[in-house]
Design a protein around this motif. Structure first.
Motif, PDB file in Angstrom:
ATOM      1  N   GLU A 135      33.636 -11.111   9.645  1.00 27.39           N
ATOM      2  CA  GLU A 135      34.065  -9.818  10.167  1.00 27.39           C
ATOM      3  C   GLU A 135      34.802 -10.104  11.481  1.00 27.39           C
ATOM      4  N   LEU A 136      36.136  -9.992  11.443  1.00 29.35           N
ATOM      5  CA  LEU A 136      36.965 -10.440  12.558  1.00 29.35           C
ATOM      6  C   LEU A 136      37.150  -9.403  13.657  1.00 29.35           C
ATOM      7  N   TYR A 137      36.782  -8.154  13.410  1.00 26.97           N
ATOM      8  CA  TYR A 137      37.017  -7.103  14.382  1.00 26.97           C
ATOM      9  C   TYR A 137      35.728  -6.492  14.931  1.00 26.97           C
ATOM     10  N   LEU A 138      34.706  -6.397  14.099  1.00 31.37           N
ATOM     11  CA  LEU A 138      33.443  -5.794  14.528  1.00 31.37           C
ATOM     12  C   LEU A 138      32.476  -6.921  14.900  1.00 31.37           C
ATOM     13  N   THR A 139      32.465  -7.266  16.180  1.00 31.80           N
ATOM     14  CA  THR A 139      31.674  -8.401  16.649  1.00 31.80           C
ATOM     15  C   THR A 139      30.201  -8.217  16.362  1.00 31.80           C
ATOM     16  N   SER A 140      29.718  -6.980  16.431  1.00 33.96           N
ATOM     17  CA  SER A 140      28.290  -6.721  16.205  1.00 33.96           C
ATOM     18  C   SER A 140      27.878  -7.100  14.786  1.00 33.96           C
ATOM     19  N   LYS A 141      28.776  -6.931  13.832  1.00 32.75           N
ATOM     20  CA  LYS A 141      28.435  -7.249  12.442  1.00 32.75           C
ATOM     21  C   LYS A 141      28.414  -8.762  12.225  1.00 32.75           C
ATOM     22  N   LYS A 163      23.864 -23.920   9.851  1.00 32.44           N
ATOM     23  CA  LYS A 163      25.184 -24.335  10.327  1.00 32.44           C
ATOM     24  C   LYS A 163      26.175 -23.175  10.260  1.00 32.44           C
ATOM     25  N   GLU A 164      26.121 -22.412   9.170  1.00 27.17           N
ATOM     26  CA  GLU A 164      27.006 -21.254   9.043  1.00 27.17           C
ATOM     27  C   GLU A 164      26.666 -20.202  10.095  1.00 27.17           C
ATOM     28  N   SER A 165      25.398 -20.088  10.412  1.00 22.04           N
ATOM     29  CA  SER A 165      24.960 -19.168  11.457  1.00 22.04           C
ATOM     30  C   SER A 165      25.565 -19.553  12.798  1.00 22.04           C
ATOM     31  N   GLU A 166      25.575 -20.841  13.097  1.00 21.29           N
ATOM     32  CA  GLU A 166      26.130 -21.328  14.366  1.00 21.29           C
ATOM     33  C   GLU A 166      27.623 -21.052  14.462  1.00 21.29           C
ATOM     34  N   LYS A 167      28.329 -21.156  13.334  1.00 21.33           N
ATOM     35  CA  LYS A 167      29.766 -20.854  13.321  1.00 21.33           C
ATOM     36  C   LYS A 167      30.010 -19.403  13.711  1.00 21.33           C
ATOM     37  N   LYS A 168      29.206 -18.517  13.151  1.00 20.34           N
ATOM     38  CA  LYS A 168      29.372 -17.100  13.462  1.00 20.34           C
ATOM     39  C   LYS A 168      28.959 -16.809  14.906  1.00 20.34           C
ATOM     40  N   LEU A 169      27.939 -17.498  15.376  1.00 20.81           N
ATOM     41  CA  LEU A 169      27.523 -17.330  16.772  1.00 20.81           C
ATOM     42  C   LEU A 169      28.667 -17.697  17.710  1.00 20.81           C
ATOM     43  N   ASN A 170      29.336 -18.800  17.430  1.00 17.85           N
ATOM     44  CA  ASN A 170      30.451 -19.236  18.274  1.00 17.85           C
ATOM     45  C   ASN A 170      31.578 -18.213  18.288  1.00 17.85           C
ATOM     46  N   PHE A 171      31.818 -17.587  17.138  1.00 12.68           N
ATOM     47  CA  PHE A 171      32.837 -16.533  17.075  1.00 12.68           C
ATOM     48  C   PHE A 171      32.441 -15.360  17.971  1.00 12.68           C
ATOM     49  N   VAL A 172      31.176 -14.993  17.920  1.00 17.74           N
ATOM     50  CA  VAL A 172      30.688 -13.879  18.746  1.00 17.74           C
ATOM     51  C   VAL A 172      30.852 -14.208  20.227  1.00 17.74           C
ATOM     52  N   LEU A 173      30.461 -15.398  20.619  1.00 13.65           N
ATOM     53  CA  LEU A 173      30.533 -15.787  22.029  1.00 13.65           C
ATOM     54  C   LEU A 173      31.977 -15.834  22.526  1.00 13.65           C
ATOM     55  N   ASN A 185      36.044  -4.275  17.843  1.00 13.91           N
ATOM     56  CA  ASN A 185      37.327  -3.738  17.393  1.00 13.91           C
ATOM     57  C   ASN A 185      38.347  -3.773  18.530  1.00 13.91           C
ATOM     58  N   ASN A 186      38.284  -4.846  19.324  1.00 12.66           N
ATOM     59  CA  ASN A 186      39.198  -5.119  20.441  1.00 12.66           C
ATOM     60  C   ASN A 186      39.083  -4.146  21.606  1.00 12.66           C
ATOM     61  N   ILE A 187      37.980  -3.389  21.673  1.00 11.54           N
ATOM     62  CA  ILE A 187      37.775  -2.493  22.814  1.00 11.54           C
ATOM     63  C   ILE A 187      36.337  -2.629  23.317  1.00 11.54           C
ATOM     64  N   PHE A 188      36.042  -1.939  24.424  1.00 15.95           N
ATOM     65  CA  PHE A 188      34.677  -1.913  24.953  1.00 15.95           C
ATOM     66  C   PHE A 188      33.910  -0.755  24.335  1.00 15.95           C
ATOM     67  N   ASP A 189      32.712  -1.034  23.864  1.00 15.47           N
ATOM     68  CA  ASP A 189      31.839  -0.008  23.300  1.00 15.47           C
ATOM     69  C   ASP A 189      30.421  -0.283  23.784  1.00 15.47           C
TER      70      ASP A 189
END
Length: 211
Positions: A135-141, A163-173, A185-189
């Protein structure tokens, strides 16, 4: 507080179809099974099993136990062939619903210290879907999916899921701005940032990852 919690659990329980032998036995999405206002089931409503599991863990209510078992059994029936779960239509394959409901179900399994082979099969299949998609836009998901994969990976001793979990964690960070908030979604919420911080807190409590 416990009085309010019990009142909430009782209301939540009333959402569920408890008719024995019904095709929707265990379903919490009453707009489908009771009110007949829609022609599909939103699988996110099955996340109610987590609240019930927490309550059962505290008070050992046999009535609640049966509702949890039927609720997870019905969740299993909703899974699409590719491992995803529906949210907005019968054929919907929702990343959000898959991540959130999988996290709720694995948390329930851990709380209850109980599982069925069928449950683990469905959980594994949903994790495969989450691992293959982002999910490239909704960081929470993406944070939800990361935590779900971590918990399932630890529970089933599956290093690939971790390992897949760590990949997603890095995206979130990486989606955290210099000001400290996480872009949704590229804004502050504020609401979603609160959720992301909660999810990261759970992640840290398991891994103590300094990131």
């Amino acid at each position: 507080y416990f009085e309010w919690i019990t009142e909430g659990i009782n209301k939540l329980s009333n959402f569920q179809d408890i008719r024995k032998g019904s095709l929707t036995e265990g379903c919490f999405f009453y707009p489908y099974w009771r009110d007949k206002k829609v022609n599909f089931v939103n699988s996110r409503w099955q996340e109610a099993v987590l609240s019930l599991s927490w309550y059962y863990n505290k008070f050992n209510s046999e009535d609640i136990w049966e509702k949890i078992l039927k609720g997870i059994d019905f969740w299993c029936k909703l899974q699409q062939k590719n491992g995803a779960f529906p949210e907005y239509s019968r054929l919907d394959r929702s990343f959000s619903a898959t991540a959130s409901s999988t996290l709720a179900v694995i948390n329930s399994v851990i709380l209850l210290n109980y599982n069925k082979e069928k449950w683990l099969e469905k959980i594994g299949k949903s994790c495969d879907y989450l691992a293959k998609n982002d999910e490239l836009y909704l960081t929470s998901k993406e944070a939800t999916a990361s935590l779900a994969l971590l918990k399932v990976g630890n529970y089933t001793n599956n290093l690939n899921l971790i390992k897949e979990s760590e990949k997603k964690l890095n995206f979130v960070l990486k989606n955290q701005t210099a000001k400290g908030y996480f872009k949704e979604n590229n804004i502050f919420d504020l609401g979603y940032n609160s959720l992301i911080l909660e999810l990261l807190g759970h992640y840290y409590s398991i891994t103590e990852d300094e990131k």
